[in-house]
Design a protein around this motif. Structure first.
Motif, short mmCIF file in Angstrom:
data_model
loop_
_atom_site.label_atom_id
_atom_site.label_comp_id
_atom_site.label_asym_id
_atom_site.label_seq_id
_atom_site.Cartn_x
_atom_site.Cartn_y
_atom_site.Cartn_z
N UNK A 121 10.77 1.85 -10.65
CA UNK A 121 10.64 2.19 -12.08
C UNK A 121 9.20 2.41 -12.54
N UNK A 122 8.27 1.58 -12.07
CA UNK A 122 6.87 1.73 -12.48
C UNK A 122 6.27 2.99 -11.89
N UNK A 123 6.51 3.24 -10.61
CA UNK A 123 6.00 4.46 -9.97
C UNK A 123 6.58 5.70 -10.65
N UNK A 124 7.87 5.65 -10.94
CA UNK A 124 8.52 6.78 -11.61
C UNK A 124 7.90 7.03 -12.98
N UNK A 125 7.68 5.98 -13.75
CA UNK A 125 7.14 6.15 -15.11
C UNK A 125 5.73 6.72 -15.08
N UNK A 126 4.89 6.22 -14.18
CA UNK A 126 3.52 6.72 -14.10
C UNK A 126 3.52 8.18 -13.65
N UNK A 127 4.40 8.53 -12.73
CA UNK A 127 4.50 9.93 -12.29
C UNK A 127 4.96 10.84 -13.42
N UNK A 128 5.85 10.35 -14.26
CA UNK A 128 6.29 11.14 -15.42
C UNK A 128 5.11 11.40 -16.36
N UNK A 129 4.30 10.37 -16.61
CA UNK A 129 3.12 10.54 -17.47
C UNK A 129 2.18 11.58 -16.87
N UNK A 130 1.92 11.46 -15.57
CA UNK A 130 1.01 12.40 -14.90
C UNK A 130 1.56 13.82 -14.95
N UNK A 131 2.85 13.96 -14.77
CA UNK A 131 3.47 15.28 -14.78
C UNK A 131 3.36 15.93 -16.15
N UNK A 132 3.55 15.16 -17.21
CA UNK A 132 3.46 15.70 -18.56
C UNK A 132 2.03 16.09 -18.91
N UNK A 151 0.81 -1.22 0.00
CA UNK A 151 0.00 0.00 0.00
C UNK A 151 0.85 1.27 0.00
N UNK A 152 2.10 1.17 0.40
CA UNK A 152 2.98 2.34 0.45
C UNK A 152 3.83 2.49 -0.81
N UNK A 153 3.53 1.73 -1.84
CA UNK A 153 4.37 1.71 -3.04
C UNK A 153 4.52 3.08 -3.67
N UNK A 154 3.47 3.89 -3.68
CA UNK A 154 3.52 5.19 -4.35
C UNK A 154 4.52 6.13 -3.71
N UNK A 155 4.88 5.88 -2.47
CA UNK A 155 5.87 6.73 -1.80
C UNK A 155 7.29 6.43 -2.26
N UNK A 156 7.47 5.30 -2.94
CA UNK A 156 8.80 4.91 -3.43
C UNK A 156 8.97 5.44 -4.85
N UNK A 157 9.38 6.71 -4.97
CA UNK A 157 9.53 7.34 -6.28
C UNK A 157 10.66 6.73 -7.10
N UNK A 158 11.55 5.95 -6.45
CA UNK A 158 12.64 5.30 -7.17
C UNK A 158 12.20 4.04 -7.89
#
Length: 474
Positions: free
Chosen positions: A103-114, A94-101
């Motif tokens: 790869x999957x969390x990072x990629x989804x955050x990049x999509x959201x940021x763009x 459940x705490x996965x989203x806090x791990x910005x390192x």
């Protein structure tokens, strides 16, 4: 292979329903695909409904929903499967989203940021044109977003232009507001939008008059307003001639400046005006203009580039900021960071500071609890804030909360009333007032908290849109 069919490229509700059912039914990532109706799907897919077992529940963390709503609007073909994979992994961690390192969390955050950045550009560069002869009046705008961000952005225009009937046409989808309901339909072409209307002459006249030749920074202008958007802006033909004549107009302004004495309050500290932000930071460390310096760990200066076009001003450092020596790094800073992402703004491109530079608190056991600074303490720190404004010379200043607003204007106006209007400041900057992130933290009701956060995001977007509209004068 099972297929979840979506109605359009940014169909979050369709994806959400299909993904929840598939996960509860135990369907693996490699056994599912998401396809938009009318587009080619997998050759051997099974399009039957997916029925999850009764009684089974799905874990959906609160911070997943806003992230997914943004990311799903991206043009990346893998976005649906990436989000499905992320939601599946959240069932185990459940705490996965806090791990910005990750790869999957990072990629989804990049999509959201763009996508958030694309929303930011749409709110700044959409220009409505009157459909001649329409009764009641109907305004139409053409825009070419980089992603499928219309559904995500349209509620902003609904709130901003509630009393106006309008449509926003994009190549893939259209949004329509009739004054009562927001609806969506198929996209169209630029030929379906009026080329010009009579109101644009007024806008060009206004734009030419607010153009400040003394503050032209072409690289900064084009960074904020890329040339790809110019073709749809009625003011675009004015940019080149106004810029070319900027040097001559600056000299004319200097030659005709009024020769009146300028009265400024004497600084309440024994120091000279700093020439750089680094000098200001050094001098601030020795400030004893009020008693707050004796209780705080250190003075907390602002941070950000000296060329920042937007400055955020909060109230004062909190406990975390007092220890770290940086503004907005505690819980309120987390709210602000989330709001900046939602608004499509980069924190590293902003200058962030406080009206008061030392932490005022009262002890409660071993805890240091925030206390609102007195008017005399705000006034004592006003000299430092003026120096920051003079060194950074922002185009837009965002006052976060009542103390910042009072420090910048000398007056107290309810935030709910002040946030709906821009105010010119003596420095030449435009002031946008909004809620302080800490105020959002203190709201106990979840619905009211979400609404206040939405207002903060909207005000940040408005500040950014103001900057875009004045980009040639930056």
């Amino acid at each position: 292979m099972r297929t979840v069919w979506l109605e359009h490229d940014a169909d979050f509700e369709g994806w959400r329903a299909g993904a929840r059912s598939a996960l509860m039914a135990g369907i693996r990532l490699e056994d599912i695909e998401f396809s938009v109706r009318g587009q080619t799907g997998t050759l051997f897919s099974d399009a039957s409904d997916i029925s999850p077992p009764e009684g089974k529940k799905l874990i959906v963390p609160m911070d997943f929903m806003p992230l997914a709503k943004r990311a799903i609007c991206h043009t990346d073909r893998e976005r649906f499967r990436l989000l499905y994979d992320l939601l599946a992994r959240l069932q185990r961690d459940r705490s996965l989203l806090k791990n910005r390192a990750d790869p999957l969390v990072h990629r989804v955050n990049v999509l959201a940021k763009e996508v958030a950045r694309d929303k930011h550009k749409m709110t700044a560069f959409v220009r409505f044109r009157l459909v001649e002869g329409s009764e009641p009046e109907h305004y139409v705008a053409w825009f070419e977003p980089s992603h499928f961000s219309l559904d995500y952005t349209a509620p902003f225009f609904k709130r901003r232009f509630t009393g106006m009937r309008w449509s926003i046409i994009t190549p893939y989808r259209a949004a329509h507001w009739d004054g009562k309901a927001l609806s969506f339909g198929p996209g169209a072409s630029k030929r379906d939008v009026p080329e010009e209307d009579h109101l644009e002459d007024y806008w060009r006249t206004y734009y030419a008059h607010i153009f400040n030749p003394a503050r032209v920074k072409l690289k900064a202008m084009q960074a904020e307003m890329p040339k790809k958007y110019w073709k749809n802006l009625p003011e675009a033909p004015l940019i080149a001639p106004l810029t070319k004549a900027s040097e001559a107009r600056t000299q004319d302004m200097l030659a005709n400046a009024p020769l009146l004495p300028v009265s400024q309050p004497e600084p309440s500290i024994s120091t000279s005006s700093p020439s750089t932000l680094a000098d200001l930071k050094t001098q601030l460390g020795t400030c004893e203009a009020c008693q707050l310096c004796h209780g705080a760990t250190q003075a907390v200066p602002g941070e950000g580039p000296a060329s920042a076009s937007i400055m955020l001003v909060g109230e004062q450092p909190g406990d975390h900021e007092d220890l770290a020596g940086r503004p907005f790094v505690g819980p309120a800073g987390g709210i602000l960071n989330d709001a900046l992402v939602e608004a499509g703004l980069e924190r590293r491109q902003l200058y962030i500071t406080n009206a008061v530079k030392h932490f005022k608190y009262t002890m409660r056991g071993k805890r240091r609890l925030h206390q609102r600074p007195e008017t005399t303490e705000v006034e004592a720190c006003r000299w430092w804030l003026d120096q920051e404004i003079e060194l950074v010379r922002p185009t837009v200043i965002v006052a976060l909360g009542a103390t910042a607003q009072r420090a910048l204007t000398g007056a107290s106006t309810p935030i709910a009333k002040a946030r709906n209007r821009l105010m010119p400041l003596p420095s030449g900057a435009l002031l946008q007032t909004t809620y302080h992130p800490s105020a959002i933290l203190r709201v106990p009701d979840h619905t009211a908290k979400a609404e206040m956060f939405s207002n903060l995001v909207e005000d940040l977007v408005s500040a950014s849109a103001t900057l875009q509209q004045h980009a040639a004068a930056v």
